[in-house]
Design a protein around this motif. Sequence first.
Motif, PDB file in Angstrom:
ATOM      1  N   GLU A  32       0.660  -1.042  -0.436  1.00  0.00           N
ATOM      2  CA  GLU A  32      -0.172   0.015  -0.305  1.00  0.00           C
ATOM      3  C   GLU A  32       0.954   1.628  -0.076  1.00  0.00           C
ATOM      4  N   VAL A  33       1.866   1.338   0.577  1.00  0.00           N
ATOM      5  CA  VAL A  33       2.502   1.975   1.190  1.00  0.00           C
ATOM      6  C   VAL A  33       3.984   2.689  -0.555  1.00  0.00           C
ATOM      7  N   LYS A  34       4.127   1.660  -0.785  1.00  0.00           N
ATOM      8  CA  LYS A  34       4.776   1.479  -2.280  1.00  0.00           C
ATOM      9  C   LYS A  34       3.292   1.905  -3.292  1.00  0.00           C
ATOM     10  N   GLN A  35       2.131   1.365  -3.761  1.00  0.00           N
ATOM     11  CA  GLN A  35       1.142   2.316  -4.198  1.00  0.00           C
ATOM     12  C   GLN A  35       1.076   3.492  -4.008  1.00  0.00           C
ATOM     13  N   LEU A  36       1.460   3.790  -3.059  1.00  0.00           N
ATOM     14  CA  LEU A  36       0.637   5.419  -2.909  1.00  0.00           C
ATOM     15  C   LEU A  36       1.535   5.789  -2.290  1.00  0.00           C
ATOM     16  N   LYS A  37       3.338   6.021  -2.555  1.00  0.00           N
ATOM     17  CA  LYS A  37       4.456   6.673  -3.231  1.00  0.00           C
ATOM     18  C   LYS A  37       4.112   6.739  -5.066  1.00  0.00           C
ATOM     19  N   ASN A  38       3.536   5.423  -5.494  1.00  0.00           N
ATOM     20  CA  ASN A  38       3.623   5.465  -6.969  1.00  0.00           C
ATOM     21  C   ASN A  38       2.722   6.810  -7.032  1.00  0.00           C
ATOM     22  N   ARG A  39       1.479   6.435  -6.631  1.00  0.00           N
ATOM     23  CA  ARG A  39       0.388   7.802  -6.626  1.00  0.00           C
ATOM     24  C   ARG A  39       0.822   8.894  -6.739  1.00  0.00           C
ATOM     25  N   THR A  40       1.362   9.251  -5.297  1.00  0.00           N
ATOM     26  CA  THR A  40       1.882  10.804  -4.873  1.00  0.00           C
ATOM     27  C   THR A  40       3.126  11.455  -6.221  1.00  0.00           C
ATOM     28  N   GLU A  41       3.965   9.987  -6.390  1.00  0.00           N
ATOM     29  CA  GLU A  41       4.383  10.765  -7.806  1.00  0.00           C
ATOM     30  C   GLU A  41       3.836  10.745  -8.823  1.00  0.00           C
ATOM     31  N   VAL A  42       2.968   9.953  -9.379  1.00  0.00           N
ATOM     32  CA  VAL A  42       2.162  10.326 -10.289  1.00  0.00           C
ATOM     33  C   VAL A  42       1.576  11.748 -11.116  1.00  0.00           C
ATOM     34  N   THR A  43       1.219  12.085  -9.572  1.00  0.00           N
ATOM     35  CA  THR A  43       0.520  13.690  -9.348  1.00  0.00           C
ATOM     36  C   THR A  43       0.933  14.672  -9.802  1.00  0.00           C
ATOM     37  N   LEU A  44       2.341  14.601  -8.814  1.00  0.00           N
ATOM     38  CA  LEU A  44       3.478  15.166  -8.942  1.00  0.00           C
ATOM     39  C   LEU A  44       3.443  15.644 -10.304  1.00  0.00           C
ATOM     40  N   LEU A  45       3.977  14.322 -11.065  1.00  0.00           N
ATOM     41  CA  LEU A  45       4.632  14.664 -12.491  1.00  0.00           C
ATOM     42  C   LEU A  45       3.405  14.886 -13.196  1.00  0.00           C
ATOM     43  N   GLN A  46       2.239  15.019 -13.269  1.00  0.00           N
ATOM     44  CA  GLN A  46       0.913  15.415 -13.671  1.00  0.00           C
ATOM     45  C   GLN A  46       0.515  17.002 -13.296  1.00  0.00           C
ATOM     46  N   ASN A  47       0.602  17.353 -12.047  1.00  0.00           N
ATOM     47  CA  ASN A  47       1.277  18.056 -12.401  1.00  0.00           C
ATOM     48  C   ASN A  47       1.857  19.408 -12.656  1.00  0.00           C
ATOM     49  N   ARG A  48       3.324  18.589 -13.083  1.00  0.00           N
ATOM     50  CA  ARG A  48       4.884  19.740 -13.245  1.00  0.00           C
ATOM     51  C   ARG A  48       4.323  19.215 -14.727  1.00  0.00           C
ATOM     52  N   TYR A  49       3.518  18.294 -15.272  1.00  0.00           N
ATOM     53  CA  TYR A  49       3.408  18.308 -17.389  1.00  0.00           C
ATOM     54  C   TYR A  49       2.378  19.422 -17.133  1.00  0.00           C
ATOM     55  N   ASP A  50       1.615  19.021 -16.554  1.00  0.00           N
ATOM     56  CA  ASP A  50       0.501  20.129 -16.780  1.00  0.00           C
ATOM     57  C   ASP A  50       0.707  21.752 -16.736  1.00  0.00           C
ATOM     58  N   GLN A  51       1.877  22.004 -15.942  1.00  0.00           N
ATOM     59  CA  GLN A  51       2.895  23.362 -15.538  1.00  0.00           C
ATOM     60  C   GLN A  51       3.822  23.882 -17.020  1.00  0.00           C
ATOM     61  N   LEU A  52       3.932  22.679 -17.007  1.00  0.00           N
ATOM     62  CA  LEU A  52       5.046  22.857 -18.314  1.00  0.00           C
ATOM     63  C   LEU A  52       3.800  22.925 -19.801  1.00  0.00           C
ATOM     64  N   SER A  53       3.142  22.302 -19.940  1.00  0.00           N
ATOM     65  CA  SER A  53       2.176  22.177 -20.734  1.00  0.00           C
ATOM     66  C   SER A  53       1.247  24.122 -21.167  1.00  0.00           C
ATOM     67  N   ASN A  54       1.317  24.464 -19.956  1.00  0.00           N
ATOM     68  CA  ASN A  54       0.386  25.515 -19.751  1.00  0.00           C
ATOM     69  C   ASN A  54       1.237  26.615 -20.310  1.00  0.00           C
ATOM     70  N   ASN A  55       3.145  26.359 -19.687  1.00  0.00           N
ATOM     71  CA  ASN A  55       3.971  27.683 -19.732  1.00  0.00           C
ATOM     72  C   ASN A  55       4.321  27.439 -21.673  1.00  0.00           C
ATOM     73  N   ASN A  56       4.253  25.911 -22.026  1.00  0.00           N
ATOM     74  CA  ASN A  56       4.349  26.087 -23.460  1.00  0.00           C
ATOM     75  C   ASN A  56       3.658  26.491 -23.946  1.00  0.00           C
TER      76      ASN A  56
END
Length: 214
Positions: A32-56
């Motif tokens: 569960e901890v592993k899955q939670l970390k993965n979900r958190t990383e995915v969320t952070l990556l998605q947020n970063r992607y959205d930010q870069l996409s908006n900047n672009n």
Amino acid sequence: MMTGIILLSVYFTLLQTRYDQLSNNNTQLQEEVKQLKNRTEVTLLQNRYDQLSNNNSRLQSSYQTLSVNHSQLQDEVKQLKNRIKVVVKSCPRGWTTFGNSWYFKSEEKKTWSGSRADCEQRGADLVVINNKKEQEFVSELSKDGESWIGLWKEWTQGGWEWVDGSPLTETFWAAGQPLHDSEWNPGTCCDQQGKWTQGYSNDNRKWICEKKII
């Protein structure tokens, strides 16, 4: 004795069962901890992607705006160049083009008032010098002697100004000039150092007319 052995066996079995349960729980928690970390990383990556996409998107929009402005400026420069070419070609005989004006240097001599009247008959006025480059240009026109320019002062007004009513923002007076007397005295250009001097309005001098063309 046998009873004790049986009890120990039962107790050991219970402990083994509890251990297995705890081990399974620990494994599940780790997963569960592993899955939670993965979900958190995915969320952070998605947020970063959205930010870069908006900047672009903003950069693309800015680029398009700049591209349009650049094209407009190129068109304006091209039009201005074409206009200047036409103006230069249409410059009247005896006049010289510099910047946004035509200039006429007389060969005869007149008083300051007579010189200005001649310029007005030509649809112009005595030259108004606005900056250093124009001052240098007018100095070249006056190499054969001082010429009347559109700078004058009437003692009742107390200040020097150009014939178009504009005040002096940049001056090129020679040392010791202008003179402080009560006569109505206009300015001339230029002495051997390319500086303005003050003359008497009734003196006969050559003059320089200026006509705005743009």
